[in-house]
Design a protein around this motif. Structure first.
Motif, PDB file in Angstrom:
ATOM      1  N   GLU A 452       1.870  52.254 -13.304  1.00 32.31           N
ATOM      2  CA  GLU A 452       0.458  52.121 -13.873  1.00 32.31           C
ATOM      3  C   GLU A 452       0.479  52.010 -15.374  1.00 32.31           C
ATOM      4  O   GLU A 452      -0.247  51.463 -15.907  1.00 32.31           O
ATOM      5  CB  GLU A 452      -0.259  53.498 -13.479  1.00 32.31           C
ATOM      6  N   LEU A 453       1.578  52.437 -16.197  1.00 31.67           N
ATOM      7  CA  LEU A 453       1.631  52.471 -17.634  1.00 31.67           C
ATOM      8  C   LEU A 453       1.776  51.082 -17.932  1.00 31.67           C
ATOM      9  O   LEU A 453       1.247  50.572 -19.110  1.00 31.67           O
ATOM     10  CB  LEU A 453       2.819  53.198 -18.051  1.00 31.67           C
ATOM     11  N   HIS A 471       8.706  44.933 -26.628  1.00 30.59           N
ATOM     12  CA  HIS A 471       7.987  44.010 -27.592  1.00 30.59           C
ATOM     13  C   HIS A 471       8.939  43.366 -28.190  1.00 30.59           C
ATOM     14  O   HIS A 471      10.062  43.631 -28.627  1.00 30.59           O
ATOM     15  CB  HIS A 471       7.403  45.012 -28.413  1.00 30.59           C
ATOM     16  N   PRO A 472       8.843  41.965 -28.254  1.00 34.41           N
ATOM     17  CA  PRO A 472       9.626  41.023 -28.943  1.00 34.41           C
ATOM     18  C   PRO A 472      10.140  41.347 -30.211  1.00 34.41           C
ATOM     19  O   PRO A 472      11.545  41.225 -30.606  1.00 34.41           O
ATOM     20  CB  PRO A 472       8.892  39.772 -29.258  1.00 34.41           C
ATOM     21  N   GLU A 473       9.762  42.295 -31.110  1.00 34.54           N
ATOM     22  CA  GLU A 473      10.356  42.713 -32.422  1.00 34.54           C
ATOM     23  C   GLU A 473      11.379  43.665 -32.232  1.00 34.54           C
ATOM     24  O   GLU A 473      12.177  44.035 -33.017  1.00 34.54           O
ATOM     25  CB  GLU A 473       9.209  43.320 -33.284  1.00 34.54           C
ATOM     26  N   GLU A 474      11.590  44.213 -30.990  1.00 33.77           N
ATOM     27  CA  GLU A 474      12.236  45.364 -30.700  1.00 33.77           C
ATOM     28  C   GLU A 474      13.448  45.240 -29.918  1.00 33.77           C
ATOM     29  O   GLU A 474      14.184  46.115 -29.359  1.00 33.77           O
ATOM     30  CB  GLU A 474      11.580  46.632 -30.154  1.00 33.77           C
ATOM     31  N   LEU A 475      13.523  43.890 -29.338  1.00 39.13           N
ATOM     32  CA  LEU A 475      14.472  43.433 -28.541  1.00 39.13           C
ATOM     33  C   LEU A 475      15.750  44.075 -28.869  1.00 39.13           C
ATOM     34  O   LEU A 475      16.534  44.307 -27.992  1.00 39.13           O
ATOM     35  CB  LEU A 475      14.334  42.028 -28.043  1.00 39.13           C
ATOM     36  N   ASP A 476      16.416  43.159 -30.058  1.00 44.47           N
ATOM     37  CA  ASP A 476      17.760  43.621 -30.398  1.00 44.47           C
ATOM     38  C   ASP A 476      18.021  45.149 -30.590  1.00 44.47           C
ATOM     39  O   ASP A 476      19.037  45.575 -30.241  1.00 44.47           O
ATOM     40  CB  ASP A 476      17.798  42.838 -31.955  1.00 44.47           C
ATOM     41  N   GLU A 477      16.869  45.912 -31.106  1.00 42.85           N
ATOM     42  CA  GLU A 477      17.444  47.107 -31.260  1.00 42.85           C
ATOM     43  C   GLU A 477      17.482  47.712 -30.097  1.00 42.85           C
ATOM     44  O   GLU A 477      18.451  48.771 -29.561  1.00 42.85           O
ATOM     45  CB  GLU A 477      16.107  48.047 -32.197  1.00 42.85           C
ATOM     46  N   ASN A 478      16.662  47.606 -29.038  1.00 39.87           N
ATOM     47  CA  ASN A 478      16.689  48.309 -27.655  1.00 39.87           C
ATOM     48  C   ASN A 478      18.027  47.768 -26.820  1.00 39.87           C
ATOM     49  O   ASN A 478      18.640  48.547 -26.304  1.00 39.87           O
ATOM     50  CB  ASN A 478      15.439  47.516 -26.735  1.00 39.87           C
ATOM     51  N   GLU A 491      24.739  59.928 -25.382  1.00 41.61           N
ATOM     52  CA  GLU A 491      24.236  60.277 -24.229  1.00 41.61           C
ATOM     53  C   GLU A 491      22.706  60.285 -23.995  1.00 41.61           C
ATOM     54  O   GLU A 491      22.287  60.367 -22.849  1.00 41.61           O
ATOM     55  CB  GLU A 491      24.690  62.166 -24.127  1.00 41.61           C
ATOM     56  N   ARG A 492      22.045  60.532 -25.228  1.00 40.74           N
ATOM     57  CA  ARG A 492      20.661  60.677 -24.961  1.00 40.74           C
ATOM     58  C   ARG A 492      19.943  60.153 -26.338  1.00 40.74           C
ATOM     59  O   ARG A 492      20.599  60.354 -27.506  1.00 40.74           O
ATOM     60  CB  ARG A 492      20.229  62.064 -24.720  1.00 40.74           C
ATOM     61  N   VAL A 493      18.797  59.392 -26.244  1.00 37.87           N
ATOM     62  CA  VAL A 493      18.172  58.764 -27.401  1.00 37.87           C
ATOM     63  C   VAL A 493      16.916  59.112 -27.112  1.00 37.87           C
ATOM     64  O   VAL A 493      16.213  58.578 -25.941  1.00 37.87           O
ATOM     65  CB  VAL A 493      18.335  57.220 -27.287  1.00 37.87           C
ATOM     66  N   VAL A 494      16.181  59.460 -28.159  1.00 38.58           N
ATOM     67  CA  VAL A 494      14.516  59.571 -28.006  1.00 38.58           C
ATOM     68  C   VAL A 494      14.054  58.548 -29.202  1.00 38.58           C
ATOM     69  O   VAL A 494      14.502  58.617 -30.364  1.00 38.58           O
ATOM     70  CB  VAL A 494      14.024  60.808 -28.546  1.00 38.58           C
ATOM     71  N   GLN A 495      12.967  57.757 -28.870  1.00 40.37           N
ATOM     72  CA  GLN A 495      12.657  56.798 -29.755  1.00 40.37           C
ATOM     73  C   GLN A 495      11.191  56.521 -29.457  1.00 40.37           C
ATOM     74  O   GLN A 495      10.716  56.551 -28.320  1.00 40.37           O
ATOM     75  CB  GLN A 495      13.577  55.316 -29.506  1.00 40.37           C
ATOM     76  N   GLU A 496      10.373  55.838 -30.470  1.00 43.36           N
ATOM     77  CA  GLU A 496       8.870  55.469 -30.218  1.00 43.36           C
ATOM     78  C   GLU A 496       9.272  53.791 -30.294  1.00 43.36           C
ATOM     79  O   GLU A 496       9.839  53.260 -30.901  1.00 43.36           O
ATOM     80  CB  GLU A 496       8.208  55.701 -31.558  1.00 43.36           C
ATOM     81  N   ARG A 497       8.853  53.519 -29.004  1.00 44.37           N
ATOM     82  CA  ARG A 497       8.752  52.122 -28.609  1.00 44.37           C
ATOM     83  C   ARG A 497       7.608  51.497 -27.952  1.00 44.37           C
ATOM     84  O   ARG A 497       6.723  52.134 -27.474  1.00 44.37           O
ATOM     85  CB  ARG A 497      10.166  51.775 -27.439  1.00 44.37           C
ATOM     86  N   ARG A 498       7.631  50.060 -28.131  1.00 43.77           N
ATOM     87  CA  ARG A 498       6.384  49.449 -27.941  1.00 43.77           C
ATOM     88  C   ARG A 498       6.665  48.869 -26.510  1.00 43.77           C
ATOM     89  O   ARG A 498       7.642  48.048 -26.539  1.00 43.77           O
ATOM     90  CB  ARG A 498       5.792  48.457 -28.975  1.00 43.77           C
ATOM     91  N   LEU A 499       5.829  49.022 -25.508  1.00 47.88           N
ATOM     92  CA  LEU A 499       6.102  48.316 -24.143  1.00 47.88           C
ATOM     93  C   LEU A 499       4.929  47.326 -24.293  1.00 47.88           C
ATOM     94  O   LEU A 499       3.791  47.434 -24.853  1.00 47.88           O
ATOM     95  CB  LEU A 499       6.145  49.020 -23.016  1.00 47.88           C
ATOM     96  N   VAL A 500       5.117  46.187 -23.203  1.00 49.13           N
ATOM     97  CA  VAL A 500       4.114  45.126 -22.982  1.00 49.13           C
ATOM     98  C   VAL A 500       3.270  45.282 -21.770  1.00 49.13           C
ATOM     99  O   VAL A 500       4.004  45.270 -20.734  1.00 49.13           O
ATOM    100  CB  VAL A 500       4.664  43.791 -23.400  1.00 49.13           C
ATOM    101  N   HIS A 501       2.152  45.657 -21.816  1.00 43.04           N
ATOM    102  CA  HIS A 501       1.422  45.842 -20.505  1.00 43.04           C
ATOM    103  C   HIS A 501       1.427  44.259 -19.570  1.00 43.04           C
ATOM    104  O   HIS A 501       1.263  43.105 -20.572  1.00 43.04           O
ATOM    105  CB  HIS A 501       0.017  46.440 -20.763  1.00 43.04           C
ATOM    106  N   ARG A 502       0.891  44.510 -18.555  1.00 41.68           N
ATOM    107  CA  ARG A 502       0.618  43.244 -17.796  1.00 41.68           C
ATOM    108  C   ARG A 502      -0.341  42.236 -18.280  1.00 41.68           C
ATOM    109  O   ARG A 502      -0.264  40.984 -18.219  1.00 41.68           O
ATOM    110  CB  ARG A 502       0.341  43.556 -16.298  1.00 41.68           C
ATOM    111  N   ASP A 503      -1.237  42.674 -19.123  1.00 42.61           N
ATOM    112  CA  ASP A 503      -2.423  42.019 -19.393  1.00 42.61           C
ATOM    113  C   ASP A 503      -2.124  41.600 -21.057  1.00 42.61           C
ATOM    114  O   ASP A 503      -2.916  41.153 -21.624  1.00 42.61           O
ATOM    115  CB  ASP A 503      -3.971  42.718 -19.327  1.00 42.61           C
ATOM    116  N   GLY A 504      -1.178  41.918 -21.587  1.00 46.09           N
ATOM    117  CA  GLY A 504      -0.530  41.385 -22.698  1.00 46.09           C
ATOM    118  C   GLY A 504      -0.612  42.534 -23.940  1.00 46.09           C
ATOM    119  O   GLY A 504      -0.410  42.138 -24.962  1.00 46.09           O
TER     120      GLY A 504
END
Length: 985
Positions: A452-453, A471-478, A491-504
């Protein structure tokens, strides 16, 4: 910064700091070509923790100087900002460092360093460095990061019991899986203290855990409790973390508790026990004596059945499994089928008959009720033996009590069901990502919330790579993060990340990624949990916008404008660019406010802001600097182009600067000051703004509705007097005593005011020009502050106020006078001693002199403000806190600074009639004043409605044009005889 030659004496080095060095709170040092400090201001020594000891003579190789990078690594001498400047000739901007002081304290500082260059010499002969103590800011950022980590912790343990504990360890509030752990809902746990109900052997460990939390240490504690509903004993594990307030005092503890009973049993121990059982069974065929010992250890028994005679031999271990007493080793013919569960008897019997008849081995599991009533789960294995002429002569086998194993397997299945339920129904997005081979970065599983997200069906996600949803700007870091998890580096990473929804659209998430290892010990999969923080990021963006923009016009504010000007000048210096700064001030705006009202003035300001923005290029920067003043930065512009832009702005204001209502109308124009810059000027943003200010005032003096350009060589003998720099005018006014004092009455509002009290006035400063015109303070005080002339002006005002009080007292006409001091004067360490000496030589009647300092100046210079207040009280004078409310979030200083009058900021008083927020602020300030036993005073009372509102709120005193305009001293004192002013007491 460049000179004709490098300094040769200590005095020449010290001159590089400038005359204002010791009144600024920013640390300033000058270092020579070797990095040795040749001059330093007071703030530098304070930040370095040296007190009165000199900083001069120290250098980057000093063993007592131990700077570190922001990540804690020691900073080598050649890495330090000043040495990098000397090595490269390039300025170092905003370098964040950790500075270890001699007394063991650590501070965070930001450093800016620029080279000192001599003419015709490429290499710097030294460096000027400025630094600011940002420890409080870094600690605030760390506290914010801790809160973010706590949020991730709560998200990753959503099924556990999460509780807040007071200092006594008892629960304040709870959430999560308390019913599964303890059998009660979270709301019933308030006041619960596990040490009261845990196993007695574990109570001390629990108490010690919370003691450690109060001492500031996070810790983990394990203990046993009984389920409050069914009474079964559980092993629990709690992670306890302390929470502190802003002062570093313990506030509470937060615990996360989980059930570790199954873990205590341990899969590893079960596998070892099973292996021992199998080994014992093998050995039983060879050594009966060792078999008995192994059977006793593993709850295992063996038997043999003589098919021909029906004789059955049982081992001692088998009797123990069945719970039957047996003293001898004689054979029996009984199978004790009566102890086997009725539903399982036929299965056991059929397996035995089949083994005897057909010679087939078997494995059978059945239920057993022992004579003592205990119900057990039994696993039997059988193999035929001793065949004679093809017939089975004897059958033998083993019988094992597997009750605990069955319970563990049932618990595992239940845990898996709970995990699957939590996974499927979790309110946050959860997914599983592959970390091996071709599956690296592929979706292996995802819950509905994750689908749903992202706006996809769950089945559509599985098998795809994670990359298209990032998000294209975060591809290398991800990708780097994913590879680090796959390699076992983290073992574990916590980050603020941008995801791209189906509607863009972009979805901001707080994502936790944890690696899960396979049986070979290497990371096999990663579990990702994503919380939608888009709304939070939007709110943060709004806060950032508010921090950078003027609320009325939406343009940049003065702080952001100065930052943009600093950046523009740095680029101009680096790339040899030119440009201009324009300061535009409206002519006649005060008349609009006074005749049509402030709301009309605000509408005009907002409208003209849009007009000015529309006349500029996209690359130009415009800001509202305050009131009716705007600033513009023109990049890549010469003098002619800047003049053309100024002309466009003047015409636009003249066109759109008309306001009117049913009875009145008004028109405003503008005066524009231009200051040009290029890459070689070496001017600071502040200096350039002052030049534009001076030019703007020249435009006003020249007739208004025009522009003037500041030229740095215009002070020749033929220059008209109106074109003199404002610095020259102020200095001449001080030398020729051309300042004048006016007085505005302060009126008591209480019904019990003493009619015979001495009238009270606030003294206001005016400057008389050489053309015998009075110049208002707003025209010259900002420049006086920028160039450190304000301290001399403040001393002139105080000295004349003291003389006036003494003269009026000797004439039998007592008055009370209130004088304003600037923030720079409060920060001047010598002023307090000067005033103390003046009042000692020329004492004034008790209570007759009130010194006003602004709330902002009090916060910035709290120690000196407190010292000043103590001296004034000792000399029979009083302290007023002016503009109270502008620093409304900073009340901590109130308990450290005693004051006698609280003046409410006029911006809040103006809006009392129609702005609920202003009214709430004023009510709060009045309540504070009343609670402190201090009189309150409202300024800017401009009409009868405002005066009524001020009275309703219980404010003690008021001043403003509605109650009395400023007049020359003699005229104001004469008017006071009519009873229009009273005393603040």
């Amino acid at each position: 910064m460049s000179l004709h030659h490098a300094p040769t004496s200590d005095a020449e080095w010290a001159e590089l700091l400038g005359p204002a060095a010791d009144v600024t709170t920013e640390g300033l040092i000058v270092q020579d070509r070797t990095g040795i400090v040749r001059a330093a201001n007071l703030a530098a020594r304070a930040i370095a923790g040296l007190g009165d000891r000199p900083l001069e003579g120290h250098g980057p190789h000093d063993p007592g100087f131990r700077p570190r990078h922001a990540d804690g690594r020691p900073m080598a001498p050649d890495e330090q900002p000043a040495m990098r400047v000397l090595a490269t000739g390039e300025a170092q901007r905003n370098v964040l460092m950790r500075l270890e002081l001699r007394r063991g304290e650590e501070r965070w500082i930001t450093v800016n360093a620029v080279p000192l260059l001599a003419e015709q010499v490429d290499e710097p002969y030294g460096v000027v460095a400025s630094f600011i103590d940002v420890t409080a800011f870094v600690e605030a950022q760390a506290a914010l990061a801790d809160r973010e980590r706590e949020l991730a912790l709560l998200a990753s343990h959503a099924g556990d019991l999460i509780a807040r504990h007071g200092p006594d360890g008892r629960i304040i509030s709870a959430a999560g899986g308390s019913e599964a752990l303890l059998g009660v809902p979270p709301k019933h746990l308030k006041g619960f203290w596990a040490a009261d109900v845990c196993h007695p052997d574990d109570a001390e460990a629990l108490r010690r855990s919370h003691e450690l939390a109060r001492e500031g240490a996070s810790n983990v504690v394990t203990y046993r409790v009984r389920h409050l509903q069914d009474g079964r004993e559980l092993w629990l594990e709690s992670t306890v973390q302390p929470v502190f307030d802003e002062d570093g005092s313990f506030l509470e503890a937060v615990s996360t508790t989980r059930d570790i009973s199954a873990r205590k049993d341990g899969e590893h121990q079960l596998r070892l026990a099973e292996e021992r059982a199998r080994a014992a069974a093998e050995e039983a065929r060879r050594q009966h004596a060792l078999l008995e010992e192994a059977q006793a250890m593993a709850h295992l028994g063996s038997w043999s059945w003589d098919v021909e005679t029906g004789t059955i031999w049982w081992s001692d271990g088998l009797y123990r499994v069945f719970g039957i007493e047996h003293d001898g080793r004689e054979p029996t013919v009984a199978m004790h089928e009566d102890l086997i569960h009725p539903e399982d008897v036929e299965g056991v019997r059929g397996a035995l008959v089949g083994a005897a008849r057909d010679g087939q081995p078997f494995d059978v599991t059945y239920r057993l009720r022992r004579p003592d009533g205990a119900q057990r789960v039994i696993h039997g294995r059988c193999a035929p033996a001793d065949r004679v002429d093809g017939r089975v002569r004897r059958v033998w086998g083993t019988t094992q009590d597997v009750t605990d194993l069955h319970r563990l397997q049932a618990s595992r299945r239940e845990a898996e069901r709970r995990f699957r339920a939590a996974f499927e129904h979790a309110p946050i997005g959860v997914c599983v990502i592959g970390l091996r081979g071709s599956g690296v970065g592929r979706w292996l599983d995802a819950n509905p919330a994750m689908a749903e997200l992202l706006g996809w069906e769950r089945e559509e996600l599985l098998g795809q790579r994670l990359r298209p949803f990032q998000h294209p700007e975060e591809l290398d870091e991800n990708r780097a993060t994913l590879l680090a998890l796959a390699a076992g580096e983290v073992e574990r990473v916590v980050q603020e990340r941008r995801l791209v929804h189906r509607d863009g659209r972009v979805v901001w998430t707080l994502t936790s990624a944890a690696a899960v290892r396979g049986e070979d010990g290497r990371p096999a999969i990663a579990v990702l949990q994503s919380i939608d923080i888009t709304e939070r990021k939007r709110f943060e963006g709004q806060l950032q916008h508010l921090a950078d923009h003027d609320a009325l016009t939406g343009l940049y504010n003065r702080r952001r404008f100065e930052e943009e000007l600093d950046r523009t000048l740095a680029e101009a210096e680096r790339y040899g660019r030119s440009g201009a700064v324009l300061v535009l001030d409206l002519d006649g705006f005060k008349y609009v406010n006074d005749t049509l009202g402030h709301h009309v003035g605000d509408e005009l300001i907002a409208r003209l802001a849009g007009t000015l923005r529309a006349e500029l290029r996209e690359t130009d920067v415009i800001a509202r600097l305050g009131g009716d003043e705007f600033g513009v930065i023109l990049q890549e512009a010469d003098g002619d182009q800047a003049g053309q832009v100024a002309g466009k702005l003047l015409r636009a204001v003249e066109r759109d600067g008309v306001v009117a209502d049913a009875l009145r109308h008004a028109r405003v124009t503008a005066s524009v000051g231009l200051a040009l810059f290029d890459g070689g000027d070496g001017l600071s943003a502040e200096e350039l703004l002052v030049e534009a200010d001076i030019a703007m005032y020249d435009a006003k003096d020249g007739g208004r509705n025009r522009a003037a350009v500041h030229t740095r060589d215009e002070a020749g003998p033929g220059r008209h007097v109106s074109r003199l720099s404002w610095l020259e005018r102020i200095r001449e006014a001080l030398e020729e005593d051309r300042f004048e004092l006016h007085a505005q009455p302060i009126i008591p509002l209480g019904s019990d005011a003493d009619a015979g009290a001495a009238p009270t006035f606030e003294l206001l400063l005016r400057m008389r020009s050489d053309a015998d015109e009075l110049i208002p303070p707003a025209t010259f005080l900002p420049i006086a502050e920028r160039f450190d002339l304000i301290q001399s002006i403040d001393r002139w005002v105080v000295e004349h106020a003291v003389d006036t009080l003494r003269a009026r007292h000797e004439a039998g006409q007592a008055v009370v006078l209130s004088v304003n001091l600037s923030g720079r004067t409060i920060g001047d360490g010598a002023f307090g001693d000067w005033l103390d000496e003046l009042l000692g030589r020329r004492p004034v009647p008790d209570g007759s002199l009130i010194v006003e300092i602004t709330e902002t100046a009090a916060i910035v210079n709290l120690d000196r403000a407190r010292t000043l207040a103590e001296m004034l009280r000792r000399r029979g004078c009083r302290l007023a806190l002016d503009d109270f409310g502008t620093g409304f979030a900073s009340f901590a200083y109130l308990k450290h600074l005693r004051f006698d009058v609280l003046k409410i900021d006029g911006e809040f008083v103006r809006g009392l009639r129609d702005n609920p927020t202003d009214r709430l602020v004023v009510e709060a300030v009045v309540a504070i004043a009343r609670g402190l036993g201090t009189p309150s005073l409202a300024e800017f009372v401009a009409d009868d409605d405002t005066l009524t509102a001020v009275r309703e709120l219980g404010i003690d005193y008021a001043q403003g044009f509605h109650l009395g305009r400023p007049l020359p001293l003699d005229a104001a004192f004469a008017a006071a005889t009519a009873g229009s002013a009273g005393q603040v007491s």
